[in-house]
Every structure is written in C-alpha cells, then in structure tokens.
Design an enzyme around this catalytic site. Structure first.
Site, short mmCIF file in Angstrom:
data_model
loop_
_atom_site.label_atom_id
_atom_site.label_comp_id
_atom_site.label_asym_id
_atom_site.label_seq_id
_atom_site.Cartn_x
_atom_site.Cartn_y
_atom_site.Cartn_z
N CYS A 431 0.85 -1.19 0.00
CA CYS A 431 0.00 0.00 0.00
C CYS A 431 0.88 1.23 0.00
O CYS A 431 0.90 1.99 -0.95
CB CYS A 431 -0.89 0.03 1.24
SG CYS A 431 -2.30 -1.06 1.15
N GLU A 433 4.21 1.13 2.01
CA GLU A 433 5.27 0.77 2.91
C GLU A 433 6.66 1.11 2.37
O GLU A 433 7.04 0.69 1.28
CB GLU A 433 5.21 -0.74 3.23
CG GLU A 433 3.93 -1.16 3.91
CD GLU A 433 2.82 -1.56 2.95
OE1 GLU A 433 2.12 -0.65 2.45
OE2 GLU A 433 2.65 -2.74 2.69
#
Lengths: 788, 250
Positions: A431, A433
C-alpha cells in the site's frame, strides 16, 4: 493500444478466478515421495519448489510476448496447503461467495478430498502457530484487537532491487558457491546450517532455470505449428529469451521484462508472500536497456510500449491467492499489491525521471488495469511536468497512480539507520510501505485496532461486545478526575496489547524461519547469500517489522470528544456518555448530535483535536518503535488499513465521536468520513501534524470530483497542494476522482460498471467487487466531497 | 474591531492567482438576480444553517496564516469577497494592512459600490481588484441589481486613473448581461479607460438555486437556460478582438 494488446487485456479482464489444485497436488506428491526424505528443511523446501517448477503445466498463449503463469491459465490460482489448508467447506465458500470468489470444479474438490486434506490436516504452519500461541493472544485476536498477517500468507512484502537486473542465476550460483567455500567450520558454529541453506538456494536457482527452459521447449512446439511469418519471428525471439534469461543477465529490454517475470513466477510459486513480488523502480531498471536499444535501432518506442503493456497484463492475470476469515476481512481484494514505482531520485540523489518514466505513465493510463498497482515517487528534484502528467491520469478516475514523497521516504530510511544509497534506491510497496528495495525484509505483522483499545479502557478492560475481560483493570472511567487519568489508563492498555501482539509475532516469526524458509526469494535479496541465511530467518541486509496502526482519525475524535465534553465543557458526565454508548445512542440523540456536530474534529487544522492525534501517535510510536524482532532487526510503525478499518469497526460498539456500533473506522490517516469540513488544505495540515519521518508509511486519501481536475488550473493547483503536503513531510496521498451518482449507478447496475476502479485504501479495486458496506462507505465519502 | 463574516473558504483557485483563502464578508448593497451568495446579502442572517461569524483582525489573520504554506507554494494569497467587502471598510482596511505587513498577497473581489471617499481611502492596499462590471445601462442596472451604477463606474474610473492592478469580471447572464448591446456598451466604456485591459468572463450557472430554496426566497432566474458555450466564446472573441486580455471561466 493495438489489437494484440487489446485481446490480451480483454482475456485478462474476462477471465474468471479459478482455484487450481495443481501446485497443492504436486507439493503433496513430492512430500509423500522418497525424494523428500532425509534432507534438512531448507533443502527439502528447495527440492519441493524444483519439483513444482519442473512439473507444473507451461502456459503460452496466442499473441503473448511475455510468458509464464502461476496457474494453468490466467487467473487460475494455486493454493499453499503447507501454510493453510482449505477444507471442503472452505472450497464451497470460495466457489459461492459473491466477492473475491474462486470457482472450484469437481476435480479440484475430489483431489482435495482424497489427497490434499488427508495429508495436510493438522500439519500446516497455521496449525503449528495456533498450537503454540497463548490464550491471551487468541482472545485478543478473536476480539479484533489486532490481525495476524502470517496466518495464511508468507512473509515477503519485498521488492526486487537493481542488482537482480544485472545478473543471471548462473551468476547467482557462483555467488552461492563462493559463499559455501568461505564457510568457516572452525569458528562458525552455524556453518552447517548455512551450508544447508546455501545448497537450498542453489537448488532453487536450478529450479527457475529449468522452468524457463521448459518455456523454451513449449515455444519450440508452438513454432512448429505456426504459419504466420510475423508471429514466427516473434516466437523465435521469445524462444531465445527463455534460453537466455533468467540463467544469464538480460541483454535487451524484452529480455529484462521476461527475466523479471520468471523471477516473479518463482517467488509467488515458492510461497504465497504478501504483496506477491514487485519490479519496484521499473523506469530505473529498464532505462539502460531502453536507451542502448533505441540508440542501436533494435527497439522502437512503440515496441517498448507494447512490451510493457504485455507485461502489465501478466500482473492482472494473477489475483491474490484465496483468503479466508480475518485475512479476507483485512484485505478484501483480488489485488496482490505489486506496486510499480516511477520517478524519484537516482542513487546519487539526482532527478531520476526519464523518458521511460513518461512512457510507463502512458502505459498505466491506457491499460487501466487493477494490477499492477502504480505510483509516482515525487521528489522536490522532479520537474512539475512529471507530477502534472501523473495527475492527468489520476483525473481519469481509476485511482492510479498514487503519489509518494521520495524525500520523506529517504529520510524515513535514514532515520532507521539505512545507507543513503540503499534509501535512494528504495521506495514504497504494497500500500504505502517504505522499503530498501533489494536489500530489506520489511514485514507487516498485522493491523492494530487503536480505537478498540479506548473502548476496552472505557469499559475497564471488558470487551462490551462479548462481556469477556480482555484487558487490564485500569479503573472505572467515571472515577477519572482528569483527562490525563484517562490517557494514563489508555496508555497502559495500549502497551499491554502491543506486548501480546509482539509476543505472538516472536513465536510466529521463528516458526516461519524454522519450518518454511524461502530459499528462492533468498537468492534475490542482498545479503542472504553471503550471510548463508534465509530471508525468513533474518538473512537480508535490513530486517524490519511493522505493526500497522488503524483508526487515527477515529481515535482522535473519540479522545477529543471526551476531553471537550466531559472535562473542559462538562456538557455531560462520563456515566451519561457510557450509558449513551451502551444504548448505541438510542434515546440519546441529543448527545449523539453534540458529539457529531458540535465537537472539534481531526482534519480541520484545529489544534484542539489535532493535539490528540499527536499524542496518540507518540504513544503508539513509543510502544513499538525500536523493539527487537527475532531476525536481528527492530520494530517500526506505519499507519495504513487496507480494508481492516471496516473489520475493526465491525467489532466496536458506539464510540464517543458519535460513530454508531459496527460502523467503519477512519482509514489510514484520513479524517473520519465526513468529519473534515474545511477542504483539502486543512486535511493536509492536520495529517502533517504527526511526524511522518518516524514511520515507515502513512496513507492519506483525498477525494475529488472529476471537475476539480478538468482544466490546467485545477491540475496545477492540485500539484501545488501535493508539493505543499510533501514540504510538510507528508508520506503519501492518493485521489478518488468520481461522483457519488456514478457510484450509486454502479451499485445498482454492476454489470455496466465492471471496469470502474476506485481508490479504496492504499490500493485500487473494482467498485463492483467491493462489499456493500465498503461501497456505501465510498459513496458517503464522495457525497461529502460533492457537497463541500 | 470586528468584522462580520459569512464564510471562509480554503483552497479556492478561481478568486485570483494561486491557491487562496477566500473570506466572504456579510452584507451587500446590491441584490443581483443571479447572486450566487444570496445568504451574504443581508447584514445579519441566522436561518437554515446560514449564520454570521464575528472575527477580530487577529482571529481572521490566524485563519489566513494557516494557509501560508499553500499560498507560498502556489503564489496565492487571500481574497476578500462577499457580500461586499467594502461595506465593512474599516475592518477590510485593517485586514489589508495586516496582510501587507506579512507579505500576504491580497485580492478584493468587489461590486465596486462604495462611497467615493471610502473607495479612495482603500484603493492603495489590495494587490489586485476583481471588479464586477455588470450592466452599463443604468435603468437595467437598477432593475437587475437594485441600485444605480453611477458610483460603481466612478470608482472604476478611479482605479483606471491610478493605474491599479484590476481584473474586470463580467458575469454572462443569458439575456441580461450578455446582450449584444451590453457587451458593446462595456467595450465602449472601457475604451475610455485605457489602463484596464484584463477581462474575465464568468459563464452563468444555476448552482445557487438550491440556496434560494433553503432561504425560502424566490429565485427570479428560475428556469433560464444555463451557460451557452457557443455564445460565451463568441463574446470572448469580441473582447479579444477589441484588444483585451480576456479569459473565460472563473
């Protein structure tokens, strides 16, 4: 796009996700054979991987330019019974469920009934974990205090680095041989373990080369039948590609793409790692091949684009493997989070945007596919035309690309102690990270339900949903004389549950390291080979663990409401509030109205509320950051939800921000849906009040109707909005550009909106594939935006 | 002192250069049939969610300062609109001075209606005027806005004579302000004001109608067609040919 790409794309879009028993069957056959006996676990795992790669069906489709499928055909999706075993009941559910279904045919059910289930029952890694985990952990897990990422899927969460495009597996085998020759059996008590691991890596290198060779053979057979001269020429080249890569370092643009794709196949077949695998900084990796060939005249821009498009289709052919239970709830999507990075800076810190960055943006725009996900890295060094080009794609409303702050990402990594070159070669994956691509194992271990901690505090350690005592007895809130006393109790509960989570993680991590190493993946991430250590056991240069905090907006508004109404304004007592929460605001509508509409809220650049955000952030950071993991690395925090904010909301009763029982929590670091009333600049200001540089990623959603980006002025203004957020160290921002009416139509007539993609939370998804609750939430978000 | 503010809007991008914060002053001497902010016309209001907020200079400046980073990035600033900002001249002046001290770019979005003395005392402070020019024929101006345009045109002349930075904004209301006669009147008038060369044409839309319903006051333009793009572009051409630096759309 040309007819070939259009056909490949259409085939991919219309393919139905099907569960394939092929991998499970081959794996079981191997485990039952004599060949599996008498080896160390890493070697046995490598041999199993090799057996699968040597026996699974080879798929080469008409018109394809890049070859390799995980299953027998597009969207045919394997299972991983050594990790989690699907029961016959699960198969029925997978087949019948409306969202994220996988069709299961009779043959698969039969093989599961007769072969897979009898062998694996009680022997999966999930079984092992749940035998070892404490009751305390299980109770908290069942109550929805946190989720567990590694109960159905393997660690992974990682991305290929630049080195992998500069070498083949023959080179890797030499590196392995060198590492073996350097083992010190005199002084190193772990030398034998290391040797076994290195042998396993060597076997897995052979496995991937065999897999490529089998494709070459298959293409030879197709060539014998092919009548079309043009295609025959292509097939010849594809044949040669499969002979060259991944054994040797790629020499051409086409080979580089095929090289990565074989590697991808290896990673996602060996295990089912989270975020599948990811080519990372694709514009950087491919640029040397591209420029060399454009100069030589062996490649045209059009052909490069076509090859990229063919590459894109391959990702879309690979839905995330079947998920069940809480894992499905926290990640309700077919997306497998391969997030392609474009832009950013080079290793020397200079502007990395190149011609290929723009070409890849063209591909993203034309392909409009769910997978791969895409993002742009925006550094202060990148030109404005780059972000504006990206926003013109955002405007088309399929939620891609999302936009990341390269300069923050680098600073985050430097704070974590990484080398500056590694930081600059990194980016964001999954997402949002942050990761040092090619060098780091950065594992998300689970979502953490921060508002649930407040609920447990408000009920003195008891979960009001079940009546069970889960937490500490931190006192009856009506006895609290100040807001500070409440915060002290909250902090104690928070630390208590973080301890439980980490205790579970330590166990689970060691089980993975010991029982399911990933020797193939280990050949790809620096320094697993020289360390002689598996990726799952801490072999990588950097080993980071995350616990992802969820509900920052919700917890802020909840604490703010208590401070404001109970302690500062004394609007009502704690007893009244608790009674109202217990009643889900039935007969307490006046209080509900006050909480919803007459209370400071996060997202409005109002320090009264935002001070609580800062406080919760600091408590969460203090509870987690720098704690050791079992792989020689440490814990860090990030703030993102995927879809867990819906699940976490469903296990919480009414809360002091006026949210009714079971409603979703806020997502990422976005405000509670509808709580921001001052427009985007205030949202960004509020969101920037936490220290993004001390996280490994935060997620912020902003919604615009298409009209907002309809002209150059709008695009320029949004670009400036982003630049300003990034000046404040914001990590990431993404946009949903749709109208509420469009979404309602799509809900009513899903068949007409099959290709409607919306940004959910850190990823995009087909709107019609979302659960009804999630659809409603996105409609509410959009309506709010339209009204403002 | 304090000012009466109907609303503060952030991330406005059509009220001057860059990303701006727009302050809507409460109260307006005009009552244009097509007004988008009818809630700002009366001096006080408290109905159906429309209320007046009272701010002192420090409070309002505090709200403006919150947007500084966005303004700096985009070359934006603050726009005083309404209502009619010149209707609260002392407060407006204090705000303009405070912003100037902090190097915040200011725009005054005005109907131009203010006593000459007041207008003269204020005109040096804003960095830019957005000056509405609606109807030249005074009888029609009275009919559609409720007031004479005598003072408005006088003040516009003052801005010209002092060579102030001005963008003239002409709302294109079908059949009312976009008539051939009115357009040629405007061009004729401006031919005598050589320092005013920037024109911004604003296409009409009926989005405010719901506000009238909420306020329970009749919307006199109900049912008239919204913007006619062909017509609007034709008018833009006319202004361009007449030598004006012309833009269409807010």
């Amino acid at each position: 796009m040309n007819e070939r790409i259009n056909n490949l794309r259409e085939n991919s879009l219309s393919a139905e996700p099907v569960m394939s028993h092929q991998r499970a069957q081959l794996l079981t056959e191997f485990y039952q054979s004599q060949d599996a006996k008498g080896h160390s676990i890493p070697v046995m795992r490598a041999l199993a991987f090799k057996y699968i790669m040597e026996h699974k069906k080879i798929c080469v489709m008409r018109g394809e330019l890049i070859v390799g499928e995980r299953g027998e055909f597009p969207k045919s999706t394997p299972t991983y019974p050594e990790i989690v075993l699907h029961s016959l009941d699960d198969l029925e559910k997978l087949d019948k469920r409306k969202k994220q279904f996988f069709k299961v045919n009779e043959e698969t059910r039969k093989i599961y009934r007769e072969k897979i289930i009898p062998y694996w029952e009680g022997r999966t890694i999930r079984d092992k974990m749940f035998r070892e985990l404490s009751d305390e952990w299980k109770e908290a897990y069942e109550a929805g205090v946190f989720t567990e990422f590694l109960e159905q899927r393997a660690p992974g969460h990682t991305v290929i680095g630049k080195d992998s495009f500069k070498k083949g597996f023959l080179d890797i085998k030499e590196e392995i041989a060198l590492a073996i020759s350097r083992l010190d059996f005199v002084n190193d008590p772990l030398a034998l373990d290391k040797k076994e691991e290195l042998i396993a890596m060597d076997i897995s290198a052979d496995a991937i080369m065999a897999f490529a060779q089998r494709h070459a053979k298959k293409i030879e057979m197709i060539m014998a039948e092919e009548k079309d001269d043009e295609r025959l020429k292509e097939l010849r080249e594809m044949h040669q590609n499969c002979l060259n890569v991944p054994a040797h370092a790629p020499q051409t643009f086409w080979e580089a793409l095929q090289h990565y794709w074989f590697i991808h196949q290896g990673v996602v077949t060996e295990l089912n790692p989270w975020d599948s695998f990811n080519p990372g900084r694709l514009d950087q990796h491919l640029y040397p091949f591209y420029t060399r060939e454009i100069e030589n005249g062996t490649l045209t821009k059009e052909r490069a684009k076509e090859l990229l498009m063919a590459f894109w289709v391959k990702f879309n052919n690979h839905p995330a493997p079947p998920k069940m239970g809480v894992t499905l709830k926290e990640s309700s999507t077919y997306t497998d989070f391969s997030l392609i990075n474009v832009g950013g800076v080079k290793e020397d810190g200079s502007d990395a945007v190149n011609e290929l960055s723009y070409l890849i943006l063209d591909v993203i725009e034309e392909m409009r596919l769910l997978q791969p996900s895409s993002m742009v890295q925006l550094s202060k060094k990148n030109p404005d035309r780059f972000i504006k080009r990206a926003l013109k794609i955002v405007k088309t409303g399929f939620g891609q690309p999302s936009i990341f702050n390269t300069d923050s990402i680098i600073q985050e990594m430097l704070r974590q102690g990484k080398r500056i070159e590694d930081a600059r070669n990194g980016g964001a994956s999954g997402c949002v990270e942050t990761g040092a691509f090619g060098n780091e194992s950065y594992i998300l271990t689970g979502y953490f339900n921060i508002p649930k901690i407040l609920e447990l505090t408000l009920f003195n350690g008891v979960d009001p949903r079940t009546g069970k005592t889960l937490g500490l007895k931190t006192g009856n809130p009506s006895d609290f004389k100040s807001f500070e006393e409440l915060m002290t109790a909250f902090e104690r509960q928070l630390n208590h549950f973080i301890d439980i989570k980490i205790q579970g993680n330590n166990l689970i991590e060691q089980i993975w390291a010991k029982y399911l190493p990933a020797p193939f993946l280990s050949t790809l991430i620096n320094d697993c080979i020289p360390n002689g250590k598996d990726y799952n056991a801490g072999g990588a240069r950097y080993n980071t663990n995350y616990i992802q905090g969820v509900g920052l907006g919700s917890i802020t508004d909840e604490l703010t409401a208590i401070k404001y109404h109970i302690f500062d304004r004394k609007s009502f007592s704690f007893d009244t509030l608790i009674a109202a929460l217990k009643a889900n605001f039935d007969d307490y509508e006046e209080i509900e109205e006050m909480l919803l509409n007459h209370t400071p809220k996060f997202g409005n650049d109002d320090d009264y509320a935002d001070d609580q955000t800062r406080r919760v952030f600091e408590l969460y950071f203090k509870a987690i950051d720098s704690r050791p993991n079992t792989k020689g690395g440490v814990y860090r925090i990030n703030l993102l939800p995927t879809t867990s904010h819906i699940y976490f909301g469903s296990v919480i009763g009414a809360m002091p921000d006026g949210r009714k029982a079971k409603e979703p929590l806020s997502e990422g670091i976005s405000p509670v849906q509808g709580a921001d009333r001052n427009g985007p600049t205030s949202v960004l200001k509020s969101a920037a009040k936490i220290d993004h540089l001390r996280t490994g990623g935060t997620l912020l959603n902003q919604k615009f109707t298409p009209s907002f980006l309809s002209d150059n002025r709008g695009i320029t203004s949004v670009a400036q909005l982003i630049r300003t957020y990034f000046k404040m160290d914001g990590h990431h921002i993404q946009f949903n550009v749709v109208t509420a009416q469009t979404l309602r139509d799509a809900q009513a007539k899903p068949e007409k909106y099959r290709d409607l993609i919306v940004r959910v939370a850190g990823y995009s998804d087909y709107f019609v594939d979302l659960t009804e609750e999630l659809q409603n939430e996105i409609i509410r978000r959009t309506e709010h935006e339209n009204a403002v | 002192m304090t000012g009466f503010i109907s609303n503060i809007q952030r991330f406005t991008i059509h009220d001057g250069p860059g990303i701006r914060l727009t302050v809507f002053f409460q109260g307006c001497p005009l009552s244009c049939w097509w007004c988008h902010n009818p809630e700002c016309i009366p001096d006080f209001i408290n109905s159906n969610g429309f209320t007046v907020k009272e701010f002192n200079e420090k409070q309002l400046l505090g709200e403006i300062r919150k947007e500084l980073l966005f303004m700096d990035e985009s070359g934006g600033g603050v726009t005083f609109s309404g209502g009619e900002p010149l209707k609260q001249p002392d407060f407006l002046k204090n705000m303009l001075i405070a912003c100037r001290e902090e190097e915040i770019h200011t725009v005054v979005d005005t109907s131009g209606l203010a006593a000459q003395k007041i207008f003269d005392s204020l005109m040096d402070f804003p960095d830019l005027f957005l000056f509405d020019l609606k109807i030249i024929e005074d009888i029609l101006h009275r009919k559609y806005t409720g007031v004479s345009n005598r003072l408005i045109l006088k003040n516009l002349e003052t801005l010209n004579n002092h060579n102030k930075n001005v963008i003239i904004r002409v709302p294109l209301v079908p059949g009312i302000t976009d008539t051939d006669e009115n357009i040629s009147n405007i061009i004729h008038l401006l031919s005598g004001l050589p320092n005013l060369r920037k024109i911004n044409l604003l296409p009409y839309h009926a989005m405010a109608e719901s506000k009238y319903i909420r306020l329970n006051i009749p919307y006199k333009l109900s049912g008239i067609k919204t913007t006619d793009e062909v017509r609007d572009n034709k008018i833009k051409e006319i202004f361009l040919r007449a030598g004006f630096d012309t833009s269409l759309g807010g």
